[in-house]
Each structure stands twice: as structure tokens, then as C-alpha cells.
Design a protein around this motif. Structure first.
Motif, PDB file in Angstrom:
ATOM      1  N   VAL A   9       0.844  -1.205   0.000  1.00 31.39           N
ATOM      2  CA  VAL A   9       0.000   0.000   0.000  1.00 31.39           C
ATOM      3  C   VAL A   9       0.876   1.251   0.000  1.00 31.39           C
ATOM      4  O   VAL A   9       0.602   2.225  -0.727  1.00 31.39           O
ATOM      5  N   PHE A  10       1.940   1.226   0.792  1.00 33.99           N
ATOM      6  CA  PHE A  10       2.877   2.359   0.824  1.00 33.99           C
ATOM      7  C   PHE A  10       3.533   2.550  -0.543  1.00 33.99           C
ATOM      8  O   PHE A  10       3.659   3.676  -1.035  1.00 33.99           O
ATOM      9  N   ALA A  11       3.943   1.445  -1.170  1.00 38.14           N
ATOM     10  CA  ALA A  11       4.569   1.516  -2.494  1.00 38.14           C
ATOM     11  C   ALA A  11       3.603   2.102  -3.518  1.00 38.14           C
ATOM     12  O   ALA A  11       3.995   2.915  -4.369  1.00 38.14           O
ATOM     13  N   GLY A 240       8.893   4.095  -3.628  1.00 40.46           N
ATOM     14  CA  GLY A 240       7.945   3.137  -4.195  1.00 40.46           C
ATOM     15  C   GLY A 240       8.632   1.861  -4.633  1.00 40.46           C
ATOM     16  O   GLY A 240       8.155   0.753  -4.338  1.00 40.46           O
ATOM     17  N   SER A 241       9.774   1.999  -5.317  1.00 39.51           N
ATOM     18  CA  SER A 241      10.497   0.827  -5.800  1.00 39.51           C
ATOM     19  C   SER A 241      10.987  -0.032  -4.637  1.00 39.51           C
ATOM     20  O   SER A 241      10.983  -1.260  -4.716  1.00 39.51           O
ATOM     21  N   ALA A 242      11.418   0.632  -3.556  1.00 43.79           N
ATOM     22  CA  ALA A 242      11.841  -0.123  -2.372  1.00 43.79           C
ATOM     23  C   ALA A 242      10.671  -0.925  -1.810  1.00 43.79           C
ATOM     24  O   ALA A 242      10.821  -2.096  -1.422  1.00 43.79           O
ATOM     25  N   GLY A 260      -1.528  -3.654  -5.344  1.00 39.47           N
ATOM     26  CA  GLY A 260      -1.042  -2.320  -5.668  1.00 39.47           C
ATOM     27  C   GLY A 260      -1.991  -1.504  -6.520  1.00 39.47           C
ATOM     28  O   GLY A 260      -1.796  -0.287  -6.679  1.00 39.47           O
ATOM     29  N   GLN A 261      -3.046  -2.133  -7.049  1.00 39.37           N
ATOM     30  CA  GLN A 261      -4.028  -1.376  -7.829  1.00 39.37           C
ATOM     31  C   GLN A 261      -4.761  -0.359  -6.965  1.00 39.37           C
ATOM     32  O   GLN A 261      -5.445   0.536  -7.482  1.00 39.37           O
ATOM     33  N   ILE A 262      -4.581  -0.466  -5.672  1.00 38.32           N
ATOM     34  CA  ILE A 262      -5.174   0.513  -4.755  1.00 38.32           C
ATOM     35  C   ILE A 262      -4.648   1.914  -5.055  1.00 38.32           C
ATOM     36  O   ILE A 262      -5.218   2.916  -4.619  1.00 38.32           O
ATOM     37  N   GLU A 263      -3.572   1.981  -5.835  1.00 45.54           N
ATOM     38  CA  GLU A 263      -3.003   3.264  -6.272  1.00 45.54           C
ATOM     39  C   GLU A 263      -4.059   4.181  -6.893  1.00 45.54           C
ATOM     40  O   GLU A 263      -4.075   5.389  -6.660  1.00 45.54           O
TER      41      GLU A 263
END
Length: 301
Positions: A9-11, A240-242, A260-263
């Protein structure tokens, strides 16, 4: 809650911020220049994080095999190419088309995980991925169902083709990052994930700098001149990459990218919080579909 979920979620949040900033600097940089800044300013931060883990916490850098370096190089090149294609898709048509078709990445990653990485998903997770993709399509056109039909119907447009191709190549990047992390023989998920990121970003800087020096040398100067705006792209890119690298070290890349679609929900929230716009019914439906799809993925992973 498994640790990879909040990391993902952070990414996704950092990726959302980075993509928005990357679009803004397209006014002064080319497609390749806008792509380059995420690695140029991100690599030193990744190397700094690796140095801190080694010197500050007593961890050790895992042994790097030739197979690991090959996979990291493939992942780095794939990410460069996919990002350029995605930015190009935005400029060819519009942000909605580029976003909808680049997000087909989740389907490609799931296929990669199933048939190449031998990490198959359950039917419920596949259902969740497809529901998320539907929600992404709705949010990308700001809830207009009429526009969804036109976007999905225009498969032959270059913007759509570049978007789909970027999604497929992003899937290669995600899958090889996951496989590279599995090749590291020792260390916890933190040192392995940051090692993958630091190696990949360093390779990307070298490759893109060489490419620009040969094909578009003026962009190298413009990247430096516009460092005040570019450096933030690098910061949020490496954060994000991390997050992606750490999450993929812990879990199947297909599940990570699907969650990650939560973006897109972050995009929906920020646009209405910042701009004070009233959400449409379609936007609420799109957000609910993405969140519901994520829940299905987590329940049936």
C-alpha cells in the motif's frame, strides 16, 4: 496482517505521487529524460539505504551470483522500456487510456507467476484481479461509463497498444525482481529487497546515461538544470520501488502488483480532497470495485 500488505500500500501511494510528478516534468523533459530522473536521483538513495543497513545495523550484503545479476539487469531494462512506453502512451492519447491499458500488467504478472515462476493463483485471486482491473478502467475515465466504452473499443490506437505493451513488460520486470530476490542465499527480507533495488537502479543509471549520451545528449543537461523538480521524482520513485522490492521478496509478485491497484483509489481520494470536487457515482463504483477486488485477492491468495 502480513507485513507485505502495508508495504505494498505504501509503495502504491509513492508510485501515485511519482507518476503525477513525472507527468508534470514532461513539459521540460522528453519521454526518456522524464524516465531517466527516477533512476538518476533514486539510485544514490537506494545505495545509501543499503549502506545504512550494512554499517548501521550490522547486516551483510548477500552473495551476488551471475544468475542474480542477469535477472536484475533484465528487470532494470524491462522497467526502463515499460516506463518509457507508458509515458509515451500518455502523450499519444490521454492519461486515462495509458492508465487503463498499462494496468493490464496485473494479468500479465499473474500469468508469469503461474506458468514461469510456478506460483499459481487460486480462482478467487484471479477473480479479484479482474474485478480490480474493471475498477481501474472506471476510475481512469473519472466514472464515465460512456468513455469506458470508447477507451476499450479503441484497441488499435497507438496509445492503447503502447499501454498494453508497457503492462506486459512491467510484468517481466516484476517477475524477474521476485525471482532475483529468491536467488539471494542469505539475509532477511529487508537486506535482500534493498540489495535488489540498489543493484537494479545502479544498472539503470549506467544504461540510460549511456543511451541519452548517444541519442539525446541535451537531455542530460536538462535533467541537471531541472533538479529541483526532478529530485522529488527520484525520491518517491525509490521509496515506491523499495516498497515493491521488499513486498515481492516476501510474497508472490502477482499478489503484490494486484493489491497495488489501490493506487488508483489514492488518485480518486486526492483529486477530490485537494480539488474539492464532488465524486460521481461511477467513481464510487470504481473505487468499491478495486477495494472489493483487493479483499478477494487477500482472502483467496
Amino acid at each position: 496482517m502480513p507485513l507485505w500488505i502495508p508495504i505494498t500500500v505504501f509503495a502504491a501511494l509513492c508510485q501515485n505521487i511519482r507518476t503525477t510528478m513525472q507527468q508534470k516534468i514532461r513539459g521540460v523533459l522528453s519521454v526518456d529524460g522524464a524516465n531517466f530522473v527516477r533512476y538518476l536521483y533514486g539510485a544514490p538513495l537506494a545505495l545509501g539505504a543499503l549502506t545504512f543497513l550494512v554499517l548501521g545495523t550490522g547486516r551483510h550484503v548477500p552473495s551476488l551470483s551471475a544468475s542474480f545479476l542477469l535477472l536484475v539487469t533484465i528487470a532494470g531494462i524491462a522497467q526502463i522500456v515499460a516506463t518509457s512506453l507508458m509515458i509515451h502512451a500518455f502523450s499519444l492519447r490521454n492519461f486515462a487510456v495509458g492508465t487503463v491499458y498499462s494496468k493490464t500488467e496485473t494479468v500479465f504478472v499473474a500469468l508469469f507467476a503461474t506458468f514461469i515462476a510456478h506460483e499459481p493463483l487460486k480462482l478467487g485471486a484471479w477473480t479479484g484481479i479482474l474485478i480490480c482491473l474493471g475498477g481501474v478502467a472506471i476510475l481512469s475515465v473519472r466514472g464515465s461509463f460512456a468513455n469506458i466504452r470508447s477507451v476499450l473499443a479503441d484497441l488499435t490506437h497507438k496509445g492503447a497498444l503502447y499501454g498494453i505493451l508497457s503492462g506486459a513488460i512491467f510484468a517481466i520486470a516484476a517477475g524477474t525482481i521476485r525471482e532475483a530476490s529468491k536467488l539471494l542465499p542469505d539475509g532477511d527480507f529487508m537486506i535482500r529487497g534493498i540489495t535488489v533495488l540498489a543493484c537494479m537502479n545502479t544498472i539503470q543509471v549506467v544504461l540510460m546515461a549511456a543511451y541519452l549520451a548517444r541519442r539525446d545528449r541535451p537531455q542530460l543537461g536538462k535533467v541537471w538544470v531541472n533538479w529541483r523538480s526532478s529530485v522529488w521524482v527520484g525520491i518517491f520513485s525509490v521509496l515506491g520501488s523499495a516498497g515493491w522490492a521488499l513486498a515481492m521478496t516476501l510474497e508472490n509478485a502477482a499478489l503484490v502488483r494486484a493489491v497495488g491497484q489501490i493506487e488508483l483509489v489514492f488518485t480518486f481520494i486526492s483529486s477530490h480532497v485537494v480539488l474539492k470536487e464532488r465524486p460521481s457515482a461511477g467513481e464510487w463504483i470504481g473505487s468499491i470495485l478495486i477495494i472489493g477486488g483487493v479483499v478477494l485477492i487477500l482472502l483467496f491468495r
